[in-house]
Design a protein around this motif. Sequence first.
Motif, PDB file in Angstrom:
ATOM      1  N   LEU A  40     -51.993  30.656  -1.487  1.00  0.00           N
ATOM      2  CA  LEU A  40     -53.278  30.161  -1.009  1.00  0.00           C
ATOM      3  C   LEU A  40     -53.524  28.727  -1.456  1.00  0.00           C
ATOM      4  O   LEU A  40     -53.996  27.890  -0.685  1.00  0.00           O
ATOM      5  N   GLU A  41     -53.209  28.446  -2.715  1.00  0.00           N
ATOM      6  CA  GLU A  41     -53.364  27.082  -3.206  1.00  0.00           C
ATOM      7  C   GLU A  41     -52.409  26.134  -2.496  1.00  0.00           C
ATOM      8  O   GLU A  41     -52.749  24.996  -2.189  1.00  0.00           O
ATOM      9  N   THR A  42     -51.221  26.628  -2.196  1.00  0.00           N
ATOM     10  CA  THR A  42     -50.198  25.809  -1.559  1.00  0.00           C
ATOM     11  C   THR A  42     -50.596  25.393  -0.151  1.00  0.00           C
ATOM     12  O   THR A  42     -50.349  24.260   0.267  1.00  0.00           O
ATOM     13  N   ILE A  43     -51.224  26.296   0.599  1.00  0.00           N
ATOM     14  CA  ILE A  43     -51.522  26.014   2.007  1.00  0.00           C
ATOM     15  C   ILE A  43     -52.951  25.533   2.228  1.00  0.00           C
ATOM     16  O   ILE A  43     -53.401  25.441   3.370  1.00  0.00           O
ATOM     17  N   GLN A  44     -53.676  25.179   1.163  1.00  0.00           N
ATOM     18  CA  GLN A  44     -55.109  24.905   1.299  1.00  0.00           C
ATOM     19  C   GLN A  44     -55.393  23.785   2.296  1.00  0.00           C
ATOM     20  O   GLN A  44     -56.307  23.902   3.129  1.00  0.00           O
ATOM     21  N   TYR A  45     -54.630  22.690   2.237  1.00  0.00           N
ATOM     22  CA  TYR A  45     -54.905  21.577   3.148  1.00  0.00           C
ATOM     23  C   TYR A  45     -54.511  21.925   4.577  1.00  0.00           C
ATOM     24  O   TYR A  45     -55.246  21.651   5.518  1.00  0.00           O
ATOM     25  N   ALA A  46     -53.337  22.540   4.732  1.00  0.00           N
ATOM     26  CA  ALA A  46     -52.885  22.915   6.069  1.00  0.00           C
ATOM     27  C   ALA A  46     -53.835  23.927   6.696  1.00  0.00           C
ATOM     28  O   ALA A  46     -54.125  23.868   7.897  1.00  0.00           O
ATOM     29  N   ALA A  47     -54.330  24.866   5.891  1.00  0.00           N
ATOM     30  CA  ALA A  47     -55.237  25.888   6.418  1.00  0.00           C
ATOM     31  C   ALA A  47     -56.557  25.276   6.867  1.00  0.00           C
ATOM     32  O   ALA A  47     -57.122  25.665   7.899  1.00  0.00           O
ATOM     33  N   LEU A  48     -57.054  24.318   6.106  1.00  0.00           N
ATOM     34  CA  LEU A  48     -58.300  23.647   6.473  1.00  0.00           C
ATOM     35  C   LEU A  48     -58.128  22.875   7.769  1.00  0.00           C
ATOM     36  O   LEU A  48     -58.990  22.909   8.656  1.00  0.00           O
TER      37      LEU A  48
ATOM     38  N   ARG B 135     -43.164  23.170  -2.712  1.00  0.00           N
ATOM     39  CA  ARG B 135     -42.581  21.840  -2.522  1.00  0.00           C
ATOM     40  C   ARG B 135     -42.691  21.367  -1.080  1.00  0.00           C
ATOM     41  O   ARG B 135     -42.753  20.171  -0.822  1.00  0.00           O
ATOM     42  N   ILE B 136     -42.736  22.311  -0.147  1.00  0.00           N
ATOM     43  CA  ILE B 136     -42.828  21.936   1.270  1.00  0.00           C
ATOM     44  C   ILE B 136     -44.281  21.744   1.705  1.00  0.00           C
ATOM     45  O   ILE B 136     -44.628  20.783   2.382  1.00  0.00           O
ATOM     46  N   MET B 137     -45.156  22.678   1.300  1.00  0.00           N
ATOM     47  CA  MET B 137     -46.502  22.730   1.848  1.00  0.00           C
ATOM     48  C   MET B 137     -47.571  22.092   0.965  1.00  0.00           C
ATOM     49  O   MET B 137     -48.715  21.979   1.381  1.00  0.00           O
ATOM     50  N   ASN B 138     -47.215  21.687  -0.221  1.00  0.00           N
ATOM     51  CA  ASN B 138     -48.241  21.141  -1.105  1.00  0.00           C
ATOM     52  C   ASN B 138     -47.806  19.828  -1.744  1.00  0.00           C
ATOM     53  O   ASN B 138     -48.554  18.852  -1.742  1.00  0.00           O
ATOM     54  N   ASN B 139     -46.608  19.786  -2.293  1.00  0.00           N
ATOM     55  CA  ASN B 139     -46.166  18.605  -3.034  1.00  0.00           C
ATOM     56  C   ASN B 139     -45.588  17.541  -2.112  1.00  0.00           C
ATOM     57  O   ASN B 139     -44.520  16.987  -2.365  1.00  0.00           O
ATOM     58  N   ARG B 140     -46.282  17.251  -1.039  1.00  0.00           N
ATOM     59  CA  ARG B 140     -45.853  16.236  -0.086  1.00  0.00           C
ATOM     60  C   ARG B 140     -47.022  15.296   0.182  1.00  0.00           C
ATOM     61  O   ARG B 140     -48.138  15.748   0.476  1.00  0.00           O
ATOM     62  N   PRO B 141     -46.811  13.999   0.112  1.00  0.00           N
ATOM     63  CA  PRO B 141     -47.921  13.049   0.326  1.00  0.00           C
ATOM     64  C   PRO B 141     -48.607  13.209   1.676  1.00  0.00           C
ATOM     65  O   PRO B 141     -49.796  12.921   1.800  1.00  0.00           O
ATOM     66  N   ILE B 142     -47.869  13.698   2.675  1.00  0.00           N
ATOM     67  CA  ILE B 142     -48.425  13.798   4.021  1.00  0.00           C
ATOM     68  C   ILE B 142     -49.682  14.667   4.053  1.00  0.00           C
ATOM     69  O   ILE B 142     -50.630  14.395   4.799  1.00  0.00           O
ATOM     70  N   TRP B 143     -49.729  15.715   3.220  1.00  0.00           N
ATOM     71  CA  TRP B 143     -50.869  16.629   3.246  1.00  0.00           C
ATOM     72  C   TRP B 143     -52.115  16.010   2.631  1.00  0.00           C
ATOM     73  O   TRP B 143     -53.215  16.545   2.780  1.00  0.00           O
ATOM     74  N   LYS B 144     -51.976  14.907   1.909  1.00  0.00           N
ATOM     75  CA  LYS B 144     -53.128  14.246   1.266  1.00  0.00           C
ATOM     76  C   LYS B 144     -53.591  13.031   2.057  1.00  0.00           C
ATOM     77  O   LYS B 144     -54.409  12.255   1.572  1.00  0.00           O
TER      78      LYS B 144
END
Length: 571
Positions: free
Chosen positions: A267-275, A203-212
């Motif tokens: 891994l799926e959760t942090i994919q955008y932040a990791a990139l 909910r913190i690292m993936n389900n947030r519009p900011i990461w998209k």
Amino acid sequence: MNNHHDDSARMEANSLSLPECRATSYVYQPLDDATQSIRLIRLQPALSFDTDVQCDIYHVTLDTRPIYEALSYAWGDAKVTSPIFLEGCPFQATVNLVSALRHLRHEDKTRTLWVDAICIDQSNIQERGHQVAFMATIYSMAESDILWLGDDPHDDAETAFKFIQNMCHTFNNLPPKGKERTKAVRAAYSVLGEDAPVTPLQRIMNNRPIWKRIWIVQEIVVARKVSIQCGNHSMSWDSLGPFMYLIQNDHSLWQQPGALFFFENVLETIQYAALINTVRISYHEPGHRASILELWSQFYDLLATDPRDKIFALLGLAAPMSLDSNADYTKPAPEIFTMAVRTIIYQTKKLDALCMGHRQPANRALPTWVVDFGSCAYFSFPFWRNPIYLASGNTDVSSDTVIHPALDPAKLVVSGLQLDTILTCHYTTTSNGIQTWLDLRPMIQNLPHDILKHRYHTGESMVVALARTITGDMSFGPFEERQRMQESRSISRDIQSILSWTGRLHDQLGKEGDILSVLYGSNVPHVLRKVPGKEDTYTLVGTAYVHGFMYGEAIQWRDQGKLKGQKFNLI
């Protein structure tokens, strides 16, 4: 500093009295376009969370090195707003921004911020383009970038942030290697891993519009420091970075009982932040700037309110690029995209840009050779960096011999080799049932038998070369490894194994009469379609990213000089 602020505030504020001002929307004063002039806001303190948000706004120039923090956030629905007050005048801000300002303000002192929605007059297209042009400078000069994730209705932030920090601290203090580390990893995971807060992390690292959001990439990458805030809780990016590295690279964690499910989810959760973190690390290393083509291929599926931002948001991160349009919002998106591709070709001396996006839905507003950067549609694999597809080797694009002048900006005139004309096409998708050796056999039987008697120029059989063509070569390893595999099992079993691997079989390359060509400086062959009634004019149908019968011959023809290049006018 206070005197400067008072003068700037008076310059920026309306001349209305406070009661009149509260009934009148805020009106911007123009910035000085001759300098790197920006607006900053002073967020006024409040003892109560529900107190109206009050801000002063004033002008500064970046060459004075002002002290401020920058805010990164997702705007949210622009139609759903709530009022804040600039110099006492109402200003409509999105609900998410208002919540961020309420959480960020202090109780007893002001806080100086740069916030794009407030500090840029969004109704002024020319100002917006001028400010966007040095957005990277604005974020890189800020004391810190505050990455606002949003409210925390489920109280996830404290749990997730503590887990990330504790895990990093624990594993950073483990023995570096050997049996002692193995025991320590097992003990640490038994404490941390079994109670890992997977749902709060998601909910913190993936389900947030900011990461998209595409702009977030530049803002995080260039910032000196990044503070992540969700609700009332915050954490430094310096804690998140090592956590992501640990999850991605410490394979001893994956070997712990019951760990696979957890790590796959994380891994799926942090994919955008990791990139983003990977780009951030390379950006701050001298000489490691990626090209805008590489950046877009990594972040093509991120969202932007304006499709032109899919280019503008990455310009500040890419290797220097003299894009004449810079951040000109007065020009339509097709013109920006066309100019970007042309500039990429001239600066990289490669035609790799032609390999991008050809599997996207057609955009009639764009020439066939231009990538629709604004699209989030899935595009083909980044095969332009894969040596097995180097149809023209390391040929550079010379502006005088390969790229030719074109009076029409929508036309690209390039040199290349015509390999052949497509007479028949076969669909090679799994829906047509080509999944096993038996399915491929009718195609083999229809080929001239004298062809199949020969070996391919790599030493492989022609049958294997054909199978590699159909599968796009995506299921093979290095040639030496393939050769060893063929020694241990029959060709039929080899091909059956290849073709049963679904998901990599490709659509038809073109239609009857299409010309298969290799353009100088392009890593793969392209399928060109002749435009009826127009001499030497073609549309780019797609990229034939195959091994097959033509790829190797193209190299031989070019190297031996048996064929002369011809001009192709791509529209």
